[in-house]
Design an enzyme around this catalytic site. Structure first.
Site, PDB file in Angstrom:
ATOM      1  N   ASP A 292     -64.713  44.373 -45.356  1.00  0.00           N
ATOM      2  CA  ASP A 292     -63.793  44.441 -44.216  1.00  0.00           C
ATOM      3  C   ASP A 292     -62.469  45.022 -44.700  1.00  0.00           C
ATOM      4  O   ASP A 292     -61.794  44.393 -45.517  1.00  0.00           O
ATOM      5  CB  ASP A 292     -63.603  43.023 -43.647  1.00  0.00           C
ATOM      6  CG  ASP A 292     -62.940  43.018 -42.283  1.00  0.00           C
ATOM      7  OD1 ASP A 292     -62.290  44.009 -41.928  1.00  0.00           O
ATOM      8  OD2 ASP A 292     -63.067  41.996 -41.568  1.00  0.00           O
ATOM      9  N   ARG A 294     -59.947  45.876 -42.647  1.00  0.00           N
ATOM     10  CA  ARG A 294     -58.954  45.822 -41.579  1.00  0.00           C
ATOM     11  C   ARG A 294     -57.670  45.127 -42.036  1.00  0.00           C
ATOM     12  O   ARG A 294     -57.714  44.267 -42.908  1.00  0.00           O
ATOM     13  CB  ARG A 294     -59.521  45.056 -40.375  1.00  0.00           C
ATOM     14  CG  ARG A 294     -60.561  45.841 -39.617  1.00  0.00           C
ATOM     15  CD  ARG A 294     -61.155  45.026 -38.500  1.00  0.00           C
ATOM     16  NE  ARG A 294     -62.007  43.944 -38.972  1.00  0.00           N
ATOM     17  CZ  ARG A 294     -62.724  43.153 -38.193  1.00  0.00           C
ATOM     18  NH1 ARG A 294     -62.664  43.296 -36.885  1.00  0.00           N
ATOM     19  NH2 ARG A 294     -63.485  42.206 -38.694  1.00  0.00           N
TER      20      ARG A 294
END
Ligand SMILES: Nc1nc2c(ncn2[C@@H]2O[C@H](COP(=O)(O)OP(=O)(O)OP(=O)(O)O)[C@@H](O)[C@H]2O)c(=O)[nH]1
Ligand SMILES: [Zn+2]
Length: 360
Positions: A292, A294
């Site tokens: 991930d 983000r």
């Protein structure tokens, strides 16, 4: 008076250069190197780079693990480009597309001496440019001279590694009546660093002193727009908006962090690896990414900018709750958003539950 670009602007140029395949010069005190993203590297620029001196190919620890090479620098490895190696070799090391069909074999010569400061900054730039995280690095004696002579962007490694969140400026908001609620309003926010804009859909007029029903939705072109059955994004987007419509108020942040922050082209690379049998997490790792990528500070900052400090968060991802709280937003309740499971995304959702802590 100066019209000269400031550091943020130079960094934005460096990202654009990487996407174009134009070399960037990175420096750190006395050291400097010409750096190019492998994804956009052409044969002529590779030949020119190799003529400058001994080149390294920097890849992340995850890509190194796939190639069964120890990452002596922790988060990355510096591979010496062997004599006579061409673009095919460089691309095969960086890009997993053909890993199974024509596996690239070592032994790879990983550097252990010297340090990886410039390499790390190069990988950071490639990721920020949403390219495969692999860069060619050729040390040079005088970075400023080479950059000046060829009109290349020159940037300090420390600047390229900055972790500051770029300020997000509200640009405009206007009414957009929606199927779920006629009282819809779309807000546009623009980061100062020239990266993607992010959006907020406000439904009704939520009381800023109370927890607001909120969703942090990460862009998914395939799920949100095309109705892809490989994930649950489309039904989650529409489900969240309808819950807000039914409640008469809420805020949905539409964050342009496609593919958990790796960009649509890389997400499609990950899908192609999934077609070869790897799961969503393995595919990201084979490409050299974290599962991930983000940045949840963006969502937190947008909520704050809109006057919200407490949320009832629509999500099945406890890590999202944790990361948002870490960024100073109080999550008073996690509201599950279980919609859109089908026979194509069953394995994807199960993998997220097993490996990323999502609640099924
Ligand atoms: N890299 C990658 N990204 C994906 C994949 N499938 C969906 N995405 C992206 O994942 C993001 C959605 O994240 P999810 O992990 O589904 O959900 P979440 O936001 O963590 O949790 P929820 O709030 O419960 O939806 C969107 O940006 C999608 O584009 C995949 O296989 N690989
Ligand atoms: Zn999706």
């Amino acid at each position: 008076m100066s019209f000269a670009p400031d550091l943020t602007e130079i960094l934005a140029r460096a990202r654009a250069d990487m996407r174009l395949g134009v070399p960037v010069v990175l420096s750190d005190g006395a050291r400097a190197a010409v750096v190019m993203a492998v994804e956009t590297l052409g044969p002529q620029r590779l030949a020119d780079a190799l003529a400058l001196g001994q080149a390294d190919l920097a890849i992340t620890e995850h890509r190194a693990a796939t190639l069964k090479t120890a990452a002596y620098d922790g988060d990355l490895v510096r591979l010496a480009v062997p004599d006579g190696a061409g673009l095919d070799w460089v691309q095969a090391v960086a890009d997993p597309a053909d890993d199974l069909r024509v596996p690239i074999k070592g032994p790879f010569k990983a550097r252990r001496t010297g340090d990886a400061v410039l390499h790390r900054a190069g990988i950071r730039l490639a990721k920020a440019a949403r390219l495969i995280p692999a860069v060619l690095v050729v040390p040079i004696a005088n970075g400023a001279a080479l950059a000046g002579e060829h009109g290349l962007t020159l940037i300090g490694a420390a600047q390229a590694m900055t972790t500051d969140l770029s300020p997000l400026a509200p640009v405009i908001h206007a009414k957009v009546p929606l199927e779920v609620s006629e009282a819809g309003r779309l807000h546009i926010f623009r980061p100062e660093d020239g990266a993607e804009e992010h959006y907020a859909v406000e439904i009704g007029s939520p009381d800023r002193s109370k927890p607001v029903l909120a969703r942090l939705h990460s862009a998914c072109f395939t799920g949100d727009l095309l109705g892809s059955l490989k994930c649950d994004c489309g039904p989650q987007l529409r489900g969240a908006l309808s819950q807000m419509g039914a409640a008469g108020e809420g805020v949905l942040l539409y964050l342009n962090q496609e593919g958990r922050g790796i960009g649509l082209a890389n997400k499609m690379r990950a899908y192609s690896l999934q077609d070869q049998g790897f799961d969503t997490v393995e595919a990201n790792h084979r490409l050299g990414f974290e599962d991930d990528e983000r940045d949840f500070r963006i969502g937190a900052e947008l909520l704050r900018k809109m006057g919200f400090s407490k949320v009832r968060l629509l999500t099945n991802n406890p890590a999202k709750v944790e990361r948002l709280e870490h960024c100073g937003i109080e999550v008073v309740e996690r509201v599950p958003l279980k919609v859109g499971e089908n026979r194509f995304n069953h394995h994807y959702l199960a993998t997220k539950a097993k490996k990323s802590g999502h609640i099924l």
